[in-house]
Design a protein around this motif. Structure first.
Motif, mmCIF file in Angstrom:
data_model
loop_
_atom_site.group_PDB
_atom_site.id
_atom_site.type_symbol
_atom_site.label_atom_id
_atom_site.label_comp_id
_atom_site.label_asym_id
_atom_site.label_seq_id
_atom_site.Cartn_x
_atom_site.Cartn_y
_atom_site.Cartn_z
ATOM 1 N N MET A 49 -19.733 14.866 42.623
ATOM 2 C CA MET A 49 -19.123 16.292 42.572
ATOM 3 C C MET A 49 -18.259 15.954 41.767
ATOM 4 N N ARG A 50 -17.855 17.595 41.242
ATOM 5 C CA ARG A 50 -16.580 17.868 40.543
ATOM 6 C C ARG A 50 -16.008 18.862 41.137
ATOM 7 N N THR A 51 -14.707 18.410 41.576
ATOM 8 C CA THR A 51 -13.795 19.482 42.172
ATOM 9 C C THR A 51 -11.980 19.396 41.692
ATOM 10 N N ILE A 52 -11.649 20.313 41.499
ATOM 11 C CA ILE A 52 -10.212 20.540 40.711
ATOM 12 C C ILE A 52 -9.396 20.265 41.690
ATOM 13 N N LEU A 53 -8.149 19.423 41.564
ATOM 14 C CA LEU A 53 -7.037 18.670 42.762
ATOM 15 C C LEU A 53 -5.936 19.374 42.274
ATOM 16 N N PRO A 54 -5.662 19.925 42.756
ATOM 17 C CA PRO A 54 -4.015 19.615 41.853
ATOM 18 C C PRO A 54 -2.975 18.544 42.911
ATOM 19 N N PHE A 55 -2.106 17.992 41.335
ATOM 20 C CA PHE A 55 -1.402 17.281 41.097
ATOM 21 C C PHE A 55 0.515 17.639 41.514
ATOM 22 N N GLY A 56 0.950 18.108 42.210
ATOM 23 C CA GLY A 56 1.995 18.814 42.176
ATOM 24 C C GLY A 56 1.964 19.864 42.055
ATOM 25 N N PRO A 57 2.725 21.242 41.901
ATOM 26 C CA PRO A 57 4.467 20.318 41.057
ATOM 27 C C PRO A 57 5.482 19.724 42.442
ATOM 28 N N GLN A 58 5.231 20.274 43.726
ATOM 29 C CA GLN A 58 5.266 19.373 44.452
ATOM 30 C C GLN A 58 4.970 17.700 44.684
ATOM 31 N N HIS A 59 4.808 16.727 44.565
ATOM 32 C CA HIS A 59 4.607 15.560 44.449
ATOM 33 C C HIS A 59 5.981 14.451 45.430
ATOM 34 N N PRO A 60 5.137 13.009 46.539
ATOM 35 C CA PRO A 60 6.641 12.251 46.713
ATOM 36 C C PRO A 60 6.859 11.409 45.285
ATOM 37 N N VAL A 61 5.883 11.503 44.532
ATOM 38 C CA VAL A 61 6.678 10.030 42.817
ATOM 39 C C VAL A 61 7.118 11.432 42.070
ATOM 40 N N LEU A 62 7.208 12.552 42.419
ATOM 41 C CA LEU A 62 8.070 13.585 41.460
ATOM 42 C C LEU A 62 9.352 13.825 41.548
ATOM 43 N N PRO A 63 10.262 13.470 41.212
ATOM 44 C CA PRO A 63 11.355 14.155 41.571
ATOM 45 C C PRO A 63 11.696 15.705 41.025
ATOM 46 N N GLU A 64 11.081 15.780 40.102
ATOM 47 C CA GLU A 64 10.907 17.053 38.905
ATOM 48 C C GLU A 64 9.729 17.978 39.239
ATOM 49 N N PRO A 65 9.885 19.150 39.114
ATOM 50 C CA PRO A 65 8.474 20.121 39.325
ATOM 51 C C PRO A 65 7.553 19.522 38.412
ATOM 52 N N ILE A 66 6.051 19.569 38.026
ATOM 53 C CA ILE A 66 5.789 19.766 36.968
ATOM 54 C C ILE A 66 4.050 19.175 37.709
ATOM 55 N N HIS A 67 3.439 20.105 37.100
ATOM 56 C CA HIS A 67 2.107 20.571 37.936
ATOM 57 C C HIS A 67 0.665 19.972 36.980
ATOM 58 N N LEU A 68 -0.264 19.443 37.370
ATOM 59 C CA LEU A 68 -1.160 18.607 36.058
ATOM 60 C C LEU A 68 -2.420 18.972 37.563
ATOM 61 N N LYS A 69 -3.722 19.927 36.282
ATOM 62 C CA LYS A 69 -4.722 20.686 37.012
ATOM 63 C C LYS A 69 -5.563 18.971 37.614
ATOM 64 N N LEU A 70 -5.627 18.132 38.001
ATOM 65 C CA LEU A 70 -7.087 17.440 37.527
ATOM 66 C C LEU A 70 -8.279 17.517 37.803
ATOM 67 N N VAL A 71 -9.220 17.245 37.270
ATOM 68 C CA VAL A 71 -10.858 17.783 37.315
ATOM 69 C C VAL A 71 -11.251 16.206 38.192
ATOM 70 N N VAL A 72 -11.695 15.810 38.996
ATOM 71 C CA VAL A 72 -12.045 15.143 39.092
ATOM 72 C C VAL A 72 -13.635 14.944 39.780
ATOM 73 N N GLU A 73 -14.946 13.888 39.648
ATOM 74 C CA GLU A 73 -16.289 13.490 40.076
ATOM 75 C C GLU A 73 -16.092 12.617 41.215
ATOM 76 N N ASP A 74 -15.753 12.944 41.491
ATOM 77 C CA ASP A 74 -15.719 11.738 43.131
ATOM 78 C C ASP A 74 -14.957 11.080 43.564
ATOM 79 N N GLU A 75 -14.193 10.282 43.261
ATOM 80 C CA GLU A 75 -12.972 9.436 43.312
ATOM 81 C C GLU A 75 -12.074 9.251 41.600
#
Lengths: 357, 128
Positions: free
Chosen positions: A1-27
């Motif tokens: 199943m395809r899902t869109i997951l947001p990575f950021g803009p706030q994320h523990p490994v990112l000291p600064e904000p950037i947003h990645l739109k990740l299209v994932v199929e399962d994992e």
């Protein structure tokens, strides 16, 4: 199943904000799209209201981590435009501060990388060593990060013989302490498991997608702008650091070895530091256009500058290394496991304040 | 004018880029410069091979379409989207076109880096 997951803009490994739109199929990631603009400041546009000398202070604020290298690039570009010959002592001091900046930038990244795996103690160790580099800058330039030593025509600060001896001693300590930690991270089972073979950028991809810096050299390209010999690099022995696997682990190894190479360059600078003036007198106003590039800790940085004979430049264009490394990042993410995304993103050493300027 | 520069037109831009791609040149970046005197843009494409840099320059009237080179050099899509946001250069057929929202919010209708700006909004809405 395809899902869109947001990575950021706030994320523990990112000291600064950037947003990645990740299209994932399962994992598994199948596509990644960036979304920028969270910290865009429009610094290039400030040429309209700041003259070419004041712009030195502006470009230093593009990035806190490599501020001195931004001003080095900008000053060399303006000097090229105005036909200025900078004193040799200034060129060597520029390289010395630039390489100390490279050391502190790579140590900052190594700390964040260790933190990304949950190695809290190792993170603190790298940042403790980094403090030595910060102390060097504070003592020689008066500030820890934005050191403002470069001016159009040369440098504004000098070092004393006592400081020279102290810088040499501290550089040795930094190198020895980093070497002692290197095995801890590179020989660790977890680190290898999460980095080896992850986020692989092939040699061909790195070239075609315009990768720069450790991202390019980690994929087997022996290309470093310092080879062009700008500032005093032409008078120093220097070989680019290259690794061939193209994965997150190779990029990490490049940065380790670049810390040692930077320490060596600092030692060479101090050994060959000539006596003489720190700056030349600047007359006239910049006119014409120039394109100039240098090697930042994250890779190739270029400035395009156009002057019209007035005190304000007509155009300043800054292309930073992280901006160039985003397309390669988008290319290596598809096919990777979702759990590996944070480490792969971190492996390009993203600097968003640079990217968005 | 740079030492290693070649002027091209919108018609010869893509063939010239393709030639450079085939010869193994790396795209270093793209720069837009507003030429206020004649209301045009200079778009500069910078390439590198073995640390030797070369440039292509295309001069286009404002609002005139400029073909995207992202079909040849994939990383150009970010540069072109950035320039489109900041200057309003009318790049056509960008592989991933953010529609002037790479940096800008959708409600922003002016090109912030440009003296002469173009409204992106639909007709009938508030003037820019």
């Amino acid at each position: 199943m395809r899902t869109i997951l947001p990575f950021g803009p706030q994320h523990p490994v990112l000291p600064e904000p950037i947003h990645l739109k990740l299209v994932v199929e399962d994992e598994t990631v199948v596509e990644a799209l960036p979304n920028l603009g969270y910290v865009h400041r429009g610094l290039e546009k400030l040429t309209d209201i700041r003259d070419y000398n004041q712009m030195v202070n502006i470009v230093e604020r593009v990035c806190g981590i490599c501020s001195c290298i931004h001003s080095l690039n900008y000053c060399e570009a303006v000097e090229k435009l105005m036909g200025l010959e900078v004193p040799q002592r200034a060129n060597f001091l520029r390289v010395m501060w630039g390489e100390i900046h490279r050391i502190h930038s790579h140590l900052l990244w190594l700390g964040l990388f260790a933190d990304g795996f949950g190695f809290e103690s190792l993170f603190m160790q790298f940042w403790r060593i980094r403090e030595r580099a910060m102390d060097l800058m504070e003592a020689t330039a008066g500030n820890r990060v934005v050191i403002s030593t470069n001016i159009v025509g040369g440098v504004r600060k000098d070092i004393t013989p006592e400081q020279k001896a102290w810088i040499l001693a501290e550089t040795d300590k930094i190198e020895n302490e980093v070497r002692a930690l290197e095995k801890t991270i590179l020989d660790d089972y977890t680190v290898k498991k999460r980095c080896c073979g992850k986020g692989v950028l092939t040699k061909e991809q790195a070239h075609q997608l315009g990768a720069v810096g450790p991202m390019l050299r980690g994929s087997g390209w022996a290309q470093d702008v310092r080879q062009t010999g700008y500032a005093a690099y032409g008078q120093l022995d220097f070989e680019p650091v290259v690794e061939y696997d193209g994965d997150s682990y190779a990029r990490c190894k490049v940065r380790f070895r670049e810390v040692y190479a930077a320490a060596d360059l600092v030692r060479q600078c101090l050994a060959k530091l000539p006596e003489g003036e720190l700056a030349v007198k600047v007359k006239g106003k910049p006119e014409g256009e120039v394109w100039h590039r240098v090697e930042q800790p994250r890779g190739e940085l270029y400035y395009y500058i156009k002057g019209n004979g007035s005190k304000n430049l007509e155009r300043v264009r800054i292309r930073t290394p992280t901006f160039a490394n985003i397309p390669p990042l988008l290319a290596v993410l598809p096919g990777c496991e979702l759990a590996d995304v944070p480490v792969i993103v971190l492996s390009i050493d993203p600097c968003i304040s640079c990217t968005e300027r | 004018m740079f030492a290693n520069e070649q002027a091209v037109t919108v018609d010869t831009l893509i063939p010239e880029c393709q030639k450079r791609f085939d010869e193994g040149l790396r795209l270093v970046g793209v720069t837009a410069v507003e030429i206020k005197a004649d209301s045009t843009f200079d778009v500069l494409y910078h390439f590198d091979q073995d640390l030797q840099v070369s440039h292509l320059r295309v001069n286009v009237p404002k609002e005139a379409p400029v073909p995207s080179i992202s079909g040849v050099y994939f990383p150009a899509l970010l540069y072109e989207n950035e320039i489109k946001d900041q200057f309003g250069v009318n790049f056509q057929n960008i592989l991933i076109d953010f529609g002037c929202t790479l940096y800008l919010e959708p409600e922003v209708v002016k090109s912030p880096f440009c003296t002469f700006t173009f409204a992106r909004k639909e007709k009938g809405k508030e003037e820019a």
